[in-house]
Design a protein around this motif. Structure first.
Motif, PDB file in Angstrom:
ATOM      1  N   VAL A  35       0.490 -26.482   6.700  1.00 45.36           N
ATOM      2  CA  VAL A  35       1.857 -26.000   6.511  1.00 45.36           C
ATOM      3  C   VAL A  35       2.808 -26.957   7.240  1.00 45.36           C
ATOM      4  CG1 VAL A  35       3.464 -24.090   6.884  1.00 45.36           C
ATOM      5  CG2 VAL A  35       1.069 -23.620   6.301  1.00 45.36           C
ATOM      6  N   GLU A  36       3.592 -27.690   6.465  1.00 48.93           N
ATOM      7  CA  GLU A  36       4.457 -28.727   7.030  1.00 48.93           C
ATOM      8  C   GLU A  36       5.457 -28.170   8.038  1.00 48.93           C
ATOM      9  OE1 GLU A  36       7.394 -32.397   5.732  1.00 48.93           O
ATOM     10  OE2 GLU A  36       6.750 -30.976   4.215  1.00 48.93           O
ATOM     11  N   ASP A  37       6.082 -27.038   7.724  1.00 48.04           N
ATOM     12  CA  ASP A  37       7.070 -26.464   8.647  1.00 48.04           C
ATOM     13  C   ASP A  37       6.448 -26.152  10.004  1.00 48.04           C
ATOM     14  OD1 ASP A  37       9.036 -26.658   6.725  1.00 48.04           O
ATOM     15  OD2 ASP A  37       8.952 -24.537   6.155  1.00 48.04           O
ATOM     16  N   PHE A  38       5.218 -25.660   9.995  1.00 54.60           N
ATOM     17  CA  PHE A  38       4.517 -25.348  11.240  1.00 54.60           C
ATOM     18  C   PHE A  38       4.221 -26.632  12.023  1.00 54.60           C
ATOM     19  CE2 PHE A  38       0.744 -24.249  13.781  1.00 54.60           C
ATOM     20  CZ  PHE A  38       1.263 -23.164  14.479  1.00 54.60           C
ATOM     21  N   ARG A  39       3.762 -27.666  11.317  1.00 50.93           N
ATOM     22  CA  ARG A  39       3.485 -28.961  11.978  1.00 50.93           C
ATOM     23  C   ARG A  39       4.742 -29.507  12.641  1.00 50.93           C
ATOM     24  NH1 ARG A  39       1.069 -30.379   7.034  1.00 50.93           N
ATOM     25  NH2 ARG A  39       2.705 -31.913   6.663  1.00 50.93           N
ATOM     26  N   VAL A  40       5.865 -29.458  11.924  1.00 52.23           N
ATOM     27  CA  VAL A  40       7.120 -29.998  12.453  1.00 52.23           C
ATOM     28  C   VAL A  40       7.579 -29.179  13.664  1.00 52.23           C
ATOM     29  CG1 VAL A  40       9.575 -30.344  11.929  1.00 52.23           C
ATOM     30  CG2 VAL A  40       7.827 -31.025  10.266  1.00 52.23           C
ATOM     31  N   LEU A  41       7.498 -27.873  13.563  1.00 52.00           N
ATOM     32  CA  LEU A  41       7.891 -27.013  14.681  1.00 52.00           C
ATOM     33  C   LEU A  41       7.063 -27.324  15.927  1.00 52.00           C
ATOM     34  CD1 LEU A  41       9.421 -24.489  15.804  1.00 52.00           C
ATOM     35  CD2 LEU A  41       7.483 -23.140  14.964  1.00 52.00           C
ATOM     36  N   LEU A  42       5.738 -27.380  15.762  1.00 51.16           N
ATOM     37  CA  LEU A  42       4.858 -27.683  16.895  1.00 51.16           C
ATOM     38  C   LEU A  42       5.118 -29.091  17.439  1.00 51.16           C
ATOM     39  CD1 LEU A  42       1.219 -26.388  16.352  1.00 51.16           C
ATOM     40  CD2 LEU A  42       2.848 -25.765  18.109  1.00 51.16           C
ATOM     41  N   LYS A  43       5.270 -30.044  16.545  1.00 51.52           N
ATOM     42  CA  LYS A  43       5.513 -31.424  16.974  1.00 51.52           C
ATOM     43  C   LYS A  43       6.773 -31.500  17.826  1.00 51.52           C
ATOM     44  CE  LYS A  43       6.201 -36.155  15.504  1.00 51.52           C
ATOM     45  NZ  LYS A  43       6.127 -37.141  14.454  1.00 51.52           N
ATOM     46  N   ASN A  44       7.839 -30.880  17.369  1.00 51.27           N
ATOM     47  CA  ASN A  44       9.098 -30.914  18.115  1.00 51.27           C
ATOM     48  C   ASN A  44       8.957 -30.232  19.473  1.00 51.27           C
ATOM     49  OD1 ASN A  44      10.353 -32.306  16.051  1.00 51.27           O
ATOM     50  ND2 ASN A  44      11.237 -30.473  15.132  1.00 51.27           N
ATOM     51  N   TRP A  45       8.290 -29.085  19.496  1.00 47.83           N
ATOM     52  CA  TRP A  45       8.137 -28.328  20.733  1.00 47.83           C
ATOM     53  C   TRP A  45       7.292 -29.099  21.748  1.00 47.83           C
ATOM     54  CZ3 TRP A  45       4.477 -25.877  23.778  1.00 47.83           C
ATOM     55  CH2 TRP A  45       4.948 -24.897  24.648  1.00 47.83           C
ATOM     56  N   ILE A  46       6.206 -29.692  21.296  1.00 55.38           N
ATOM     57  CA  ILE A  46       5.308 -30.421  22.204  1.00 55.38           C
ATOM     58  C   ILE A  46       5.914 -31.765  22.606  1.00 55.38           C
ATOM     59  CG2 ILE A  46       3.047 -31.536  22.367  1.00 55.38           C
ATOM     60  CD1 ILE A  46       1.977 -29.189  20.659  1.00 55.38           C
ATOM     61  N   SER A  47       6.572 -32.442  21.685  1.00 49.72           N
ATOM     62  CA  SER A  47       7.233 -33.722  22.001  1.00 49.72           C
ATOM     63  C   SER A  47       8.301 -33.534  23.069  1.00 49.72           C
ATOM     64  CB  SER A  47       7.874 -34.329  20.755  1.00 49.72           C
ATOM     65  OG  SER A  47       6.898 -34.670  19.813  1.00 49.72           O
ATOM     66  N   PRO A  92       1.965 -15.670  14.271  1.00 49.60           N
ATOM     67  CA  PRO A  92       2.891 -16.667  14.791  1.00 49.60           C
ATOM     68  C   PRO A  92       2.622 -16.898  16.283  1.00 49.60           C
ATOM     69  CG  PRO A  92       4.033 -14.587  14.457  1.00 49.60           C
ATOM     70  CD  PRO A  92       2.646 -14.406  13.936  1.00 49.60           C
ATOM     71  N   LEU A  93       2.779 -18.151  16.690  1.00 51.04           N
ATOM     72  CA  LEU A  93       2.461 -18.527  18.059  1.00 51.04           C
ATOM     73  C   LEU A  93       3.450 -17.943  19.052  1.00 51.04           C
ATOM     74  CD1 LEU A  93       1.496 -22.309  17.902  1.00 51.04           C
ATOM     75  CD2 LEU A  93      -0.007 -20.326  18.022  1.00 51.04           C
ATOM     76  N   ASN A  94       2.909 -17.510  20.169  1.00 54.84           N
ATOM     77  CA  ASN A  94       3.711 -17.166  21.326  1.00 54.84           C
ATOM     78  C   ASN A  94       3.773 -18.451  22.152  1.00 54.84           C
ATOM     79  OD1 ASN A  94       4.314 -16.526  24.049  1.00 54.84           O
ATOM     80  ND2 ASN A  94       3.739 -14.393  23.693  1.00 54.84           N
ATOM     81  N   PHE A  95       4.962 -19.031  22.300  1.00 50.78           N
ATOM     82  CA  PHE A  95       5.074 -20.338  22.933  1.00 50.78           C
ATOM     83  C   PHE A  95       4.795 -20.297  24.433  1.00 50.78           C
ATOM     84  CE2 PHE A  95       6.915 -21.254  18.857  1.00 50.78           C
ATOM     85  CZ  PHE A  95       6.369 -22.500  18.589  1.00 50.78           C
ATOM     86  N   LEU A  96       4.916 -19.129  25.062  1.00 49.06           N
ATOM     87  CA  LEU A  96       4.504 -19.017  26.466  1.00 49.06           C
ATOM     88  C   LEU A  96       2.992 -19.156  26.581  1.00 49.06           C
ATOM     89  CD1 LEU A  96       6.792 -16.114  27.733  1.00 49.06           C
ATOM     90  CD2 LEU A  96       6.969 -18.548  28.276  1.00 49.06           C
TER      91      LEU A  96
END
Length: 152
Positions: free
Chosen positions: A14-26, A108-112
């Motif tokens: 899922v591209e949207d998920f990849r982009v969201l995670l990439k931005n958050w981790i970057s 959906p991921l809990n970012f904490l």
């Protein structure tokens, strides 16, 4: 600030998920590379060393468990965080979680919780020397026994 973690591979169809995670981790100062499925991830892993893999369990072409098995067969011993949309782990997920360096987060991921998982991966040093195969064999054997209904 991360010392041991430098490069993270995110694998999800899922591209949207990849982009969201990439931005958050970057944003946390880590280099992030993404792949759409396990096969694409392998082509990246054949060329580049990663410090952590975050992968979906269920993907077309090659799923997360197949990716984990390929990594262990090729001596890629890094922590793996699996993501899954199912509330209860599927049987194949339980096999993957028998690997001593694998963990599972629900979508959906809990970012904490993701932040805590990244911190744990940063502190996690035994994965460099651990033997993954015995864990997998033990979990698969236990699963086969439970399928047959054996208690011993």
């Amino acid at each position: 600030m991360f010392i041991n973690l430098k490069k993270v591979l995110i694998v999800d169809d899922v591209e949207d998920f990849r982009v969201l995670l990439k931005n958050w981790i970057s944003f946390r100062g880590l280099e992030v590379i993404t792949a759409e499925n396990g096969r694409e991830a392998i082509s990246i892993l054949e060329k580049e060393r990663m410090d952590l893999i975050i992968t979906d369990f269920q993907m077309p072409q090659m799923d997360g468990l197949e990716l984990l098995e390929w990594c262990r067969q090729h001596e890629i011993r890094v922590p793996v965080i699996f993501t899954s949309a199912s509330a209860m782990p599927l049987d194949r997920e339980l096999i993957a979680l028998g690997d001593c360096c694998a963990t599972r987060l629900e979508k959906p991921l809990n970012f904490l919780i993701l932040a805590a998982a990244l911190d744990a991966a940063e502190r996690h040093e035994h994965h460099r020397d651990c033997l993954h195969q015995p864990y997998k064999v033990a979990v698969e054997a236990e699963y086969r026994l439970s399928e047959r209904g054996d208690d011993a």
